[in-house]
Design a protein around this motif. Sequence first.
Motif, PDB file in Angstrom:
ATOM      1  N   SER A   4       0.829  -1.211   0.000  1.00 29.02           N
ATOM      2  CA  SER A   4       0.000   0.000   0.000  1.00 29.02           C
ATOM      3  C   SER A   4       0.860   1.257   0.000  1.00 29.02           C
ATOM      4  N   LEU A   5       1.965   1.215   0.751  1.00 29.90           N
ATOM      5  CA  LEU A   5       2.874   2.357   0.785  1.00 29.90           C
ATOM      6  C   LEU A   5       3.584   2.504  -0.557  1.00 29.90           C
ATOM      7  N   GLN A   6       3.987   1.363  -1.128  1.00 34.33           N
ATOM      8  CA  GLN A   6       4.629   1.378  -2.442  1.00 34.33           C
ATOM      9  C   GLN A   6       3.695   1.983  -3.486  1.00 34.33           C
ATOM     10  N   ALA A   7       2.429   1.600  -3.456  1.00 33.58           N
ATOM     11  CA  ALA A   7       1.447   2.131  -4.401  1.00 33.58           C
ATOM     12  C   ALA A   7       1.266   3.632  -4.205  1.00 33.58           C
ATOM     13  N   SER A   8       1.325   4.075  -2.960  1.00 31.39           N
ATOM     14  CA  SER A   8       1.193   5.503  -2.663  1.00 31.39           C
ATOM     15  C   SER A   8       2.354   6.294  -3.258  1.00 31.39           C
ATOM     16  N   TYR A   9       3.568   5.757  -3.124  1.00 30.37           N
ATOM     17  CA  TYR A   9       4.732   6.422  -3.709  1.00 30.37           C
ATOM     18  C   TYR A   9       4.632   6.468  -5.233  1.00 30.37           C
ATOM     19  N   GLU A  10       4.196   5.364  -5.826  1.00 30.67           N
ATOM     20  CA  GLU A  10       4.095   5.309  -7.284  1.00 30.67           C
ATOM     21  C   GLU A  10       3.069   6.304  -7.810  1.00 30.67           C
ATOM     22  N   GLU A  11       1.961   6.430  -7.095  1.00 29.48           N
ATOM     23  CA  GLU A  11       0.941   7.406  -7.506  1.00 29.48           C
ATOM     24  C   GLU A  11       1.477   8.832  -7.362  1.00 29.48           C
TER      25      GLU A  11
END
Length: 225
Positions: A4-11
């Motif tokens: 979820s944190l990785q997805a947040s950074y990617e967004e």
Amino acid sequence: MPSSLQASYEEARRRLVSELKARGYIRSQMVEMAMLTVPRELFVPEDLRGKAYEDRPLPIGHGQTISAPSIAAYMTELLELSEGMRVLEVGTGSGYSAAVLATIAGERGHVWTIERVPELAARAEAILKQLGYGDRVTVIVGDGSLGYRQAAPYDRILVTAASPRVPRPLVEQLAENGVMVIPVGGKEGQVLTVIKKEGGQVYEKADLEVIFVPLVGAEGWQDQG
């Protein structure tokens, strides 16, 4: 890192790149691709990762900073880098710019990057290896104003620290038809300067006004007190 944190950074990375395109800092597909690929959050101190995709410089220790993403993108655009090129970077810092350059230069290219602070060089090298750039980026501890003659000449040279004048060793190590981008000026402010070597002649063109930390060892700082 949690998904979820990785997805947040990617967004956040996608939003930033979209913004930089709209503002004209990113103009080419290659720079856009590199900025979308390299995880900037890994190159900033852990307690600042939440700010990794804000368009501003961030401290990385030892009096150094990681440049604002807009400036990193703009300088890379000025460099006119393409796949397969040999690149010298002066001022490794966090290692982020080296990763962007190596992404564009690709597997047939190579980046040599010089950092005067051993601790920063070691940290950058570890992150670059972790991300798979170990065979495409060589990190050197030394005086960047002297360049790195062992691997010269270079198709492109990117200097991410300010100099009162363009260091002669860097001009000498620039290949024919090569391009160098360097902040030139006093400690209070500089101008991004594009150096091109064509037909044995050296041409300079002033561009954007910027503020960078000084390139230690560069000739001329002693004249400024």
